[in-house]
Design a protein around this motif. Structure first.
Motif, short mmCIF file in Angstrom:
data_model
loop_
_atom_site.label_atom_id
_atom_site.label_comp_id
_atom_site.label_asym_id
_atom_site.label_seq_id
_atom_site.Cartn_x
_atom_site.Cartn_y
_atom_site.Cartn_z
N SER A 13 0.83 -1.20 0.00
CA SER A 13 0.00 0.00 0.00
C SER A 13 0.87 1.25 0.00
O SER A 13 2.05 1.20 0.34
CB SER A 13 -0.92 0.01 1.23
N LEU A 14 0.25 2.36 -0.36
CA LEU A 14 0.97 3.64 -0.34
C LEU A 14 1.38 4.02 1.07
O LEU A 14 2.36 4.73 1.26
CB LEU A 14 0.12 4.74 -0.97
N LEU A 15 0.66 3.52 2.06
CA LEU A 15 1.00 3.79 3.45
C LEU A 15 2.38 3.23 3.81
O LEU A 15 3.06 3.75 4.68
CB LEU A 15 -0.07 3.20 4.39
N PHE A 16 2.80 2.19 3.15
CA PHE A 16 4.14 1.62 3.33
C PHE A 16 5.13 2.21 2.33
O PHE A 16 6.23 2.60 2.69
CB PHE A 16 4.09 0.09 3.15
N ILE A 17 4.72 2.30 1.08
CA ILE A 17 5.63 2.70 0.01
C ILE A 17 6.17 4.12 0.17
O ILE A 17 7.36 4.36 0.02
CB ILE A 17 4.95 2.53 -1.37
N GLY A 20 10.24 1.99 -8.12
CA GLY A 20 10.43 0.54 -8.05
C GLY A 20 9.36 -0.15 -7.23
O GLY A 20 8.81 -1.19 -7.64
N MET A 21 9.04 0.42 -6.08
CA MET A 21 8.00 -0.19 -5.23
C MET A 21 6.62 -0.05 -5.85
O MET A 21 5.80 -0.97 -5.78
CB MET A 21 8.04 0.42 -3.83
N PRO A 36 -4.90 2.77 4.32
CA PRO A 36 -6.18 2.57 4.99
C PRO A 36 -7.28 3.52 4.49
O PRO A 36 -8.39 3.48 5.01
CB PRO A 36 -5.86 2.87 6.45
N LEU A 37 -6.99 4.33 3.48
CA LEU A 37 -8.02 5.23 2.95
C LEU A 37 -9.19 4.46 2.37
O LEU A 37 -10.35 4.82 2.56
CB LEU A 37 -7.43 6.16 1.90
N LEU A 38 -8.87 3.41 1.61
CA LEU A 38 -9.90 2.55 1.02
C LEU A 38 -9.55 1.10 1.33
O LEU A 38 -8.42 0.67 1.12
CB LEU A 38 -9.95 2.72 -0.50
N GLU A 39 -10.52 0.37 1.81
CA GLU A 39 -10.34 -1.05 2.11
C GLU A 39 -10.54 -1.92 0.86
O GLU A 39 -10.32 -3.12 0.91
CB GLU A 39 -11.33 -1.49 3.20
N THR A 40 -10.93 -1.30 -0.25
CA THR A 40 -11.22 -2.03 -1.47
C THR A 40 -9.97 -2.71 -2.01
O THR A 40 -8.92 -2.09 -2.16
CB THR A 40 -11.78 -1.06 -2.54
N ARG A 41 -10.12 -3.99 -2.30
CA ARG A 41 -9.02 -4.74 -2.93
C ARG A 41 -9.10 -4.50 -4.43
O ARG A 41 -10.17 -4.34 -4.99
CB ARG A 41 -9.13 -6.23 -2.60
#
Length: 169
Positions: free
Chosen positions: A61-65, A105-106, A129-134
């Motif tokens: 997720s962008l929260l990690f990247i 890269g990520m 966590p903004l959207l839970e949609t997979r």
């Protein structure tokens, strides 16, 4: 997507740098930095052994990247400045360059996972966590050798083509 495909996608995501930056070393550095983080989101596979994390969860997720690119960009900048001593570029420019390359890269990894069928892992939540949609586009099978080696081959061909273009200038 298996590692050859992820590295190939990182090479493809690094390709636009050849049109933005000038100089062979600069473009090769951008490509190398992007490729070096092409597998980093799958670090969750290692973490799963020690802590409770879900594959294709937070690290995809962008929260990690975003924070990871910012921290690694700082580390790469420090290493670059320590090795080079002085530079024609400001610390801010080096940091921005490294951070964008590592982010590319990520992001390529996450994009590749969105393209693949969730046959061995769940679809990802890139905006968690903004959207839970997979999110899944179901374009190829994760374990397809044709898909993985084809993506790697395409990434290499594109990079060699851009390298050749730069050298022949």
């Amino acid at each position: 997507m298996q590692s050859p495909g992820h590295i190939g996608m990182a090479l493809l995501f690094a390709a636009p740098a050849w049109f933005v930056f000038h100089g062979l070393k600069t473009n090769l550095a951008f490509t190398a930095l992007a490729a070096s983080t092409g597998m980093l989101p799958d670090g969750d596979l290692l973490l799963m052994r020690y802590v409770f994390v879900e594959h294709h969860g937070l690290t995809h997720s962008l929260l990690f990247i975003v924070p990871t690119a910012l921290v690694l960009g700082g580390i790469a900048t420090g290493i670059y400045l320590a090795v080079r001593g002085s530079s024609d570029y400001s610390t801010r420019q080096v940091y921005a360059f490294a951070t964008v390359a590592l982010f590319a890269g990520m992001l390529a990894h996450v994009f590749a996972d969105v393209l693949t069928t969730p046959d061995i892992a769940p679809p990802i939540k890139p905006l968690y966590p903004l959207l839970e949609t997979r999110l899944v586009l179901d374009a190829a099978f994760v374990k397809s050798k044709l898909w993985n080696l084809g993506t790697l081959g395409l990434g290499i061909v594109v990079q060699v083509g851009l390298l050749t273009r730069e050298v022949l200038r």
